[in-house]
Scaffold this active site. Structure first.
Site, PDB file in Angstrom:
ATOM      1  CG  MET A 186      -2.941 -16.470   6.966  1.00 65.42           C
ATOM      2  SD  MET A 186      -3.913 -15.282   6.729  1.00 65.42           S
ATOM      3  CE  MET A 186      -4.963 -16.135   5.132  1.00 65.42           C
ATOM      4  CB  THR A 240      -0.953  -0.026   1.171  1.00 62.34           C
ATOM      5  OG1 THR A 240      -1.503  -1.215   1.147  1.00 62.34           O
ATOM      6  CG2 THR A 240      -1.788   0.952   1.311  1.00 62.34           C
ATOM      7  CG  ASP A 289       1.419 -11.170   7.163  1.00 59.30           C
ATOM      8  OD1 ASP A 289       0.651 -11.949   7.621  1.00 59.30           O
ATOM      9  OD2 ASP A 289       1.465 -10.915   5.783  1.00 59.30           O
ATOM     10  NE  ARG A 295      -6.638 -10.462   5.932  1.00 60.07           N
ATOM     11  CZ  ARG A 295      -6.367 -10.774   4.532  1.00 60.07           C
ATOM     12  NH1 ARG A 295      -5.316 -11.431   4.160  1.00 60.07           N
ATOM     13  NH2 ARG A 295      -7.404 -10.484   3.809  1.00 60.07           N
ATOM     14  CD  GLU A 298       0.468 -17.601   4.845  1.00 60.77           C
ATOM     15  OE1 GLU A 298      -0.623 -18.034   4.187  1.00 60.77           O
ATOM     16  OE2 GLU A 298       0.763 -16.240   4.518  1.00 60.77           O
TER      17      GLU A 298
HETATM   18  O1  F6P Z   1      -0.683 -10.246   4.493  1.00 59.98           O
HETATM   19  C1  F6P Z   1      -1.607 -10.667   5.286  1.00 59.98           C
HETATM   20  C2  F6P Z   1      -1.999 -11.874   4.734  1.00 59.98           C
HETATM   21  O2  F6P Z   1      -3.255 -12.467   5.241  1.00 59.98           O
HETATM   22  C3  F6P Z   1      -0.912 -13.168   4.817  1.00 59.98           C
HETATM   23  O3  F6P Z   1      -0.627 -13.530   6.176  1.00 59.98           O
HETATM   24  C4  F6P Z   1      -1.563 -14.094   3.928  1.00 59.98           C
HETATM   25  O4  F6P Z   1      -0.550 -14.724   2.971  1.00 59.98           O
HETATM   26  C5  F6P Z   1      -2.188 -13.151   2.754  1.00 59.98           C
HETATM   27  O5  F6P Z   1      -2.475 -11.897   3.294  1.00 59.98           O
HETATM   28  C6  F6P Z   1      -3.518 -13.782   2.320  1.00 59.98           C
HETATM   29  O6  F6P Z   1      -3.798 -12.922   1.212  1.00 59.98           O
HETATM   30  P1  F6P Z   1      -5.304 -12.987   0.629  1.00 59.98           P
HETATM   31  O7  F6P Z   1      -6.335 -12.407   1.692  1.00 59.98           O
HETATM   32  O8  F6P Z   1      -5.384 -12.167  -0.685  1.00 59.98           O
HETATM   33  O9  F6P Z   1      -5.784 -14.408   0.382  1.00 59.98           O
END
Ligand code: F6P
Length: 380
Positions: free
Chosen positions: A187, A123, A145, A292, A239
Site C-alpha cells: 500500500m 480527517t 502511508d 493496516r 500500489e
Molecule cells: O491511506 C491508507 C491506505 O491503507 C492506503 O495505503 C490505501 O490506498 C487505502 O488506505 C485503502 O483504503 P480502504 O481501506 O478504503 O480500502
C-alpha cells in the site's frame, strides 16, 4: 491548561492503522491524570458527531489497549461534514449534504471545549467546520502511508513496514525453492515510503515507487540478470507505481466516498509482463489491509504515546488548531490545515534510494548510482 477547557473529545478518522489505541490511551490518561479534564470518545470519526454517538472515556477504558490494533472508538473515511453522502439516488447517484451544523450541535451538546483529532489529511480537512465554529482542534498525524506534510514520520508506518518486510522475507524463501520471480504489491497511495523501506529492509531486487515511473523492459533485464546470479528474484511494487508510458492502476471507484479512488492491481500487471518478457515463472502477492491490522510494533507504541502526550501539551499551552509533528527527531506542532491537500512523497534522490542503488537494487528505470540529496532521512 486554559481554564476554558474542562472537557475534550477524541476521535479517530480515516483508514485505521496500528497505534491508534496507543494515542487514545496517552491522550485520555494524560488529560485525566495530569490535567484533570473529562474525556469523551467520539465513535467512528466524524460519523459520531453527525449521529450523536459520543460517550465518556475513563482511564479504565484507556487501560489495556496499548498493544491492540485498530481503534476502540471505530473510524470512518466517509464522514466529511461538509460533503456527506446521505443516500444514493438510483437515477442521479449520490446525494450530498452539508451536515456541519449537526456536528457542531453534537459537540456543543456534549460540552466539548476542544478535541483531539487523530487522522490523516482528509480527517484534518474534515475538522474545518468545527474549527470555524470555535472548537479548538489538535491533530495527531496518522497513516501507514507516511505521506503527511510537516512530519518526518506518522505512527502506524513502521508497523506496516515490519509487516511488509516479514511478508517479503517469506516470499524470498519460496521464490528460492521454486526459482521464481515474486512480485509483492504494498500500500501507500501515491507515496512509495512503504515499498522503499520494506524493499530495502528485505533486500528486494527491484523496488517500484510512484515517484520513479518504471520501464518494463529494464525490469525484465534486471530479472534476467538476477535469475542468472541467484536463481530467483523479488520485486516489491507500491500500489501507486506506474510505467513510464502508462497510468496508475485503479482497483475501485466509490462515488459515495469523499476520496473515491482506490489504487491496486499494478502487482499483477508487472508480474504478467515479467513472465511474458523473460519466460520466468512469476507469482503475485497483494498484501492489502494486512499492513493496516494487528498490534503496533514497539517503535509505533512509543511514537503514538509521544504524539498523544504532546497533543495534550500543545492544548495545555493555550495554542489553537495545531497538529503535532516530529521533525529532526524533535516533537513540535504546525498549523492544523498545513497538511491538507498535500502529499509528502519520496524524493528521487533520497539517501535511502542512493544507498539501495549503490548495492545493486533496481528501481526499474535503468539508472545506476546517484548522489544523495542532503536531506534529513530519519525513518525511525
Ligand atoms: O491511506 C491508507 C491506505 O491503507 C492506503 O495505503 C490505501 O490506498 C487505502 O488506505 C485503502 O483504503 P480502504 O481501506 O478504503 O480500502
Amino acid at each position: 491548561m486554559p481554564h476554558t477547557i474542562k472537557r475534550i473529545g477524541v476521535l479517530t478518522g480515516g483508514g485505521d492503522c496500528p497505534g491508534l489505541n496507543a494515542v487514545i490511551r496517552a491522550v485520555t490518561k494524560t488529560a485525566i491524570w495530569k490535567h484533570g479534564l473529562e474525556v469523551m470518545g467520539i465513535e467512528d470519526g466524524f460519523q459520531g458527531l453527525i449521529e450523536d454517538r459520543v460517550r465518556p472515556l475513563s482511564s479504565r477504558d484507556a487501560s489495556g489497549i496499548l498493544t491492540r490494533g485498530g481503534t476502540i472508538l471505530g473510524s470512518s473515511n466517509r464522514a466529511n461534514p461538509r460533503r456527506y453522502c446521505v443516500r444514493v439516488d438510483t437515477v442521479t447517484g449520490p446525494v450530498w449534504e452539508d451536515v456541519t451544523q449537526q456536528c457542531v450541535d453534537t459537540a456543543r451538546r456534549h460540552g466539548l471545549d476542544a478535541s483531539i483529532v487523530i487522522g490523516g489529511d482528509g480527517t484534518m480537512a474534515s475538522a474545518a467546520p468545527l474549527v470555524e465554529a470555535g472548537i479548538n482542534i489538535i491533530g495527531v498525524p496518522k497513516t501507514i502511508d507516511n505521506d503527511l506534510v510537516g512530519t518526518e514520520i506518522t505512527f502506524g508506518f513502521l508497523t506496516a513496514v515490519a509487516t511488509a518486510t516479514d511478508a517479503l522475507d517469506r516470499l524470498n524463501s519460496t521464490a528460492d525453492s521454486h526459482h521464481r520471480a515474486m512480485v509483492c504489491e504494498v500500500m501507500g497511495r501515491n507515496a512509495g515510503w512503504i515499498a522503499l523501506t520494506a524493499g530495502v529492509a528485505s533486500g528486494s531486487d527491484v523496488i517500484l515507487l510512484p515517484e520513479i515511473p518504471f520501464d518494463l523492459r529494464k525490469i525484465a533485464d534486471d530479472i534476467d540478470r538476477r535469475m542468472r546470479d541467484t536463481g530467483f528474484a523479488i520485486v516489491v511494487v507500491a500500489e501507486g507505481a506506474r510505467p513510464q508510458s502508462g497510468k496508475q492502476v485503479v482497483s475501485r471507484f466509490d462515488p459515495t466516498s469523499p476520496d473515491p479512488i482506490r489504487l491496486g492491481g499494478i502487482g499483477n500487471l508487472v508480474a504478467t509482463e515479467i513472465s511474458d518478457l523473460t519466460g520466468v515463472e512469476t507469482r503475485t502477492t497483494v498484501l492489502g489491509h494486512i499492513q493496516r491490522g494487528g498490534a503496533p510494533i514497539a517503535a509505533d507504541r512509543i511514537l503514538a504515546t509521544n504524539f498523544g502526550f504532546h497533543a495534550m501539551a500543545v492544548l495545555a499551552s493555550g495554542k489553537r488548531n495545531r497538529m503535532v509533528v516530529r521533525e529532526n527527531n524533535m516533537f513540535s506542532d504546525i498549523a492544523l490545515f498545513e497538511t491538507v491537500g498535500k502529499q509528502r512523497l519520496v524524493s528521487v534522490d533520497h539517501p535511502l534510494i542512493a544507498a539501495a542503488r549503490a548495492i545493486g537494487t533496481s528501481f526499474g528505470d535503468g539508472a545506476g548510482s546517484i548522489t544523495p540529496k542532503a536531506i534529513p532521512s530519519a525513518l525511525v
